[in-house]
Write a protein that holds these residues in place. Structure first.
Motif, PDB file in Angstrom:
ATOM      1  N   PRO A 307       0.835  -1.208   0.000  1.00  0.00           N
ATOM      2  CA  PRO A 307       0.000   0.000   0.000  1.00  0.00           C
ATOM      3  C   PRO A 307       0.865   1.251   0.000  1.00  0.00           C
ATOM      4  O   PRO A 307       1.989   1.254   0.527  1.00  0.00           O
ATOM      5  N   LEU A 308       0.361   2.291  -0.630  1.00  0.00           N
ATOM      6  CA  LEU A 308       1.074   3.556  -0.676  1.00  0.00           C
ATOM      7  C   LEU A 308       1.013   4.211   0.699  1.00  0.00           C
ATOM      8  O   LEU A 308      -0.068   4.416   1.266  1.00  0.00           O
ATOM      9  N   ALA A 309       2.176   4.538   1.242  1.00  0.00           N
ATOM     10  CA  ALA A 309       2.237   5.142   2.565  1.00  0.00           C
ATOM     11  C   ALA A 309       1.645   6.554   2.537  1.00  0.00           C
ATOM     12  O   ALA A 309       1.762   7.264   1.524  1.00  0.00           O
ATOM     13  N   VAL A 401       1.732   8.965 -11.703  1.00  0.00           N
ATOM     14  CA  VAL A 401       2.190   8.757 -10.325  1.00  0.00           C
ATOM     15  C   VAL A 401       0.982   8.566  -9.429  1.00  0.00           C
ATOM     16  O   VAL A 401      -0.146   8.981  -9.739  1.00  0.00           O
ATOM     17  N   ASP A 402       1.227   7.923  -8.292  1.00  0.00           N
ATOM     18  CA  ASP A 402       0.228   7.813  -7.219  1.00  0.00           C
ATOM     19  C   ASP A 402       0.653   8.726  -6.082  1.00  0.00           C
ATOM     20  O   ASP A 402       1.832   8.743  -5.683  1.00  0.00           O
ATOM     21  N   LEU A 403      -0.290   9.478  -5.555  1.00  0.00           N
ATOM     22  CA  LEU A 403      -0.039  10.359  -4.434  1.00  0.00           C
ATOM     23  C   LEU A 403      -0.774   9.863  -3.205  1.00  0.00           C
ATOM     24  O   LEU A 403      -2.000   9.662  -3.249  1.00  0.00           O
ATOM     25  N   GLY A 404      -0.040   9.640  -2.118  1.00  0.00           N
ATOM     26  CA  GLY A 404      -0.676   9.222  -0.867  1.00  0.00           C
ATOM     27  C   GLY A 404      -1.314  10.388  -0.150  1.00  0.00           C
ATOM     28  O   GLY A 404      -0.807  11.512  -0.203  1.00  0.00           O
ATOM     29  N   GLY A 405      -2.448  10.136   0.500  1.00  0.00           N
ATOM     30  CA  GLY A 405      -3.155  11.200   1.191  1.00  0.00           C
ATOM     31  C   GLY A 405      -2.459  11.623   2.470  1.00  0.00           C
ATOM     32  O   GLY A 405      -1.554  10.971   2.961  1.00  0.00           O
TER      33      GLY A 405
END
Length: 405
Positions: A307-309, A401-405
């Motif tokens: 999971p994206l941190a 890209v994926d950006l974590g909240g």
């Protein structure tokens, strides 16, 4: 019963079984129109027979079976078998409509069969009769590929007016289909004229790619105008005119190697097809380019399940990505292929993309770590935060890209 029509379409065997509305005369006319794609050896003398057979050793000759005829008596109907796909029916109201539809169905089915194996440009192919080096005239519909073929293929060998199918070696598998000619305004179908009927010269026995020409028809030009096209701009034009690109392994790198081998792409603006005749020999004689691009695709297996941190960022794994020198040599461009969409990155985005190498499928890295990577590679100005945030937002909006909240 009229005998089936057996064809070879850039290495793909195909068979057409006539079911209804096609008599011996109509079948003979269609066979003549497709004469240079026949799989029964009739075209041995023109140097085209068998060119796709080495590629189809694991593709046995097609059989269309004996599907019962359920068509209306007034309609023209046949059953097609192309490659390994299940046979499927094709029918139309008139023989002319059927002949036009048959060309489309065969082309689409053959492209589907070779998807992932060949680089298939939506282009006309014209070969130097002495060397076999072939110019691929790449253009969207309406830019005059068929007219150029009719005009120039009396001097140059006719390879295709629809699909230039290229192996990784650079060898082309010809597709000398009938030309779809407008004899009457729509809604009348295009008429299928065979290359023998039109007097087109045969291609040599071996043909290889020698030039990538981005064709652009403009009114009022007294002569053809030639303009070299940088790789980045060429990829932007080529990607929409390439069939099944997303199913090819490392397609952008392959296209860049193709462009290197041809001395780079050129854009040719012209008004009349005859204006192209004198420019093609010089384009086919250009020397290869030394590569200046590099792959920036991570490659290899991507970790899964991480999971994206929170607050972290990671790169999405694209189909392919290449870095190409920009107009300013120290500011490269990065082109990324996501599905069938090509994204061209400029400004700070290429540096951000490069700094995120190795992160696909992981928990990502913090923005602080990302800034540290950027500082070590390209440097960061004071107050860089909003600039970096804007670049990340743009990359995220394009699915890169994926950006974590």
């Amino acid at each position: 019963m009229t005998a089936p029509l057996h064809l070879s379409l850039f290495g793909v065997p195909a068979a057409v079984r006539w079911v209804n509305g096609v008599g011996a005369a109509e079948a003979a006319a269609l066979a003549e129109a497709w004469s240079r794609c026949l799989a029964d050896g009739r075209n041995d003398d023109d140097g085209l027979a068998g060119q796709g057979r080495a590629a189809q050793e694991d593709r046995p000759p097609c059989s269309v079976g004996d599907e019962p005829d359920g068509s209306e008596p007034s309609r023209v109907r046949a059953v097609l078998a192309v490659g390994r796909a299940a046979p499927f029916p094709v029918e139309a109201e008139t023989p002319g409509e059927f002949a036009s539809d048959l060309t489309s169905f065969l082309t689409v089915a053959a492209i589907e069969e070779r998807a992932g194996e060949l680089m298939m440009l939506h282009a006309a192919g014209l070969a130097d009769p002495a060397t076999g080096r072939t110019a691929a005239l790449v253009a969207r519909s309406g830019m005059g590929k068929t007219t150029a073929t009719r005009t120039l293929a009396t001097r140059f060998g006719y390879v295709s007016d629809e699909t230039v199918a290229i192996e990784r070696s650079g060898r082309i598998l010809p597709y000398p289909k009938p030309l779809s000619v407008i004899d009457a305004p729509p809604p009348a179908p295009k008429v299928q004229r065979g290359p023998d009927e039109l007097g087109l010269a045969p291609a040599p026995a071996e043909v290889t790619l020698g030039a990538v020409v981005l064709l652009e028809r403009q009114p009022g030009l007294g002569a053809a105008a030639i303009e070299p096209v940088p790789h980045a701009e060429a990829l932007v034009d080529l990607v929409p005119q390439t069939s099944a690109l997303a199913r090819i392994e490392r397609p952008l790198a392959w296209l860049c190697r193709i462009l290197d081998g041809c001395g780079g792409a050129v854009r040719v603006r012209y008004t009349e097809a005859h204006q192209l005749e004198d420019v093609l020999p010089a384009l086919l004689a250009r020397a290869p380019l030394a590569p200046t691009w590099r792959s920036v695709h991570d490659g290899g297996p991507v970790p899964s399940g991480a999971p994206l941190a929170p607050g972290h960022v990671r790169r999405q794994e694209p189909l392919d990505a290449v870095e190409i020198p920009g107009a300013e040599q120290d500011v490269p461009e990065v082109l990324v292929l996501c599905g069938s969409t090509l994204v061209r990155l400029g400004g700070i985005a290429p540096a951000v993309w490069a700094a995120l190498e190795g992160t696909p499928g992981t928990a990502g890295i913090s923005r602080t770590e990302l800034a540290g990577r950027l500082e070590r590679t390209v440097g960061l100005p004071d107050g860089y935060g909003p600039l970096l945030d804007a670049a990340l937002s743009e990359l995220a909006s394009r699915g890169l890209v994926d950006l974590g909240g």
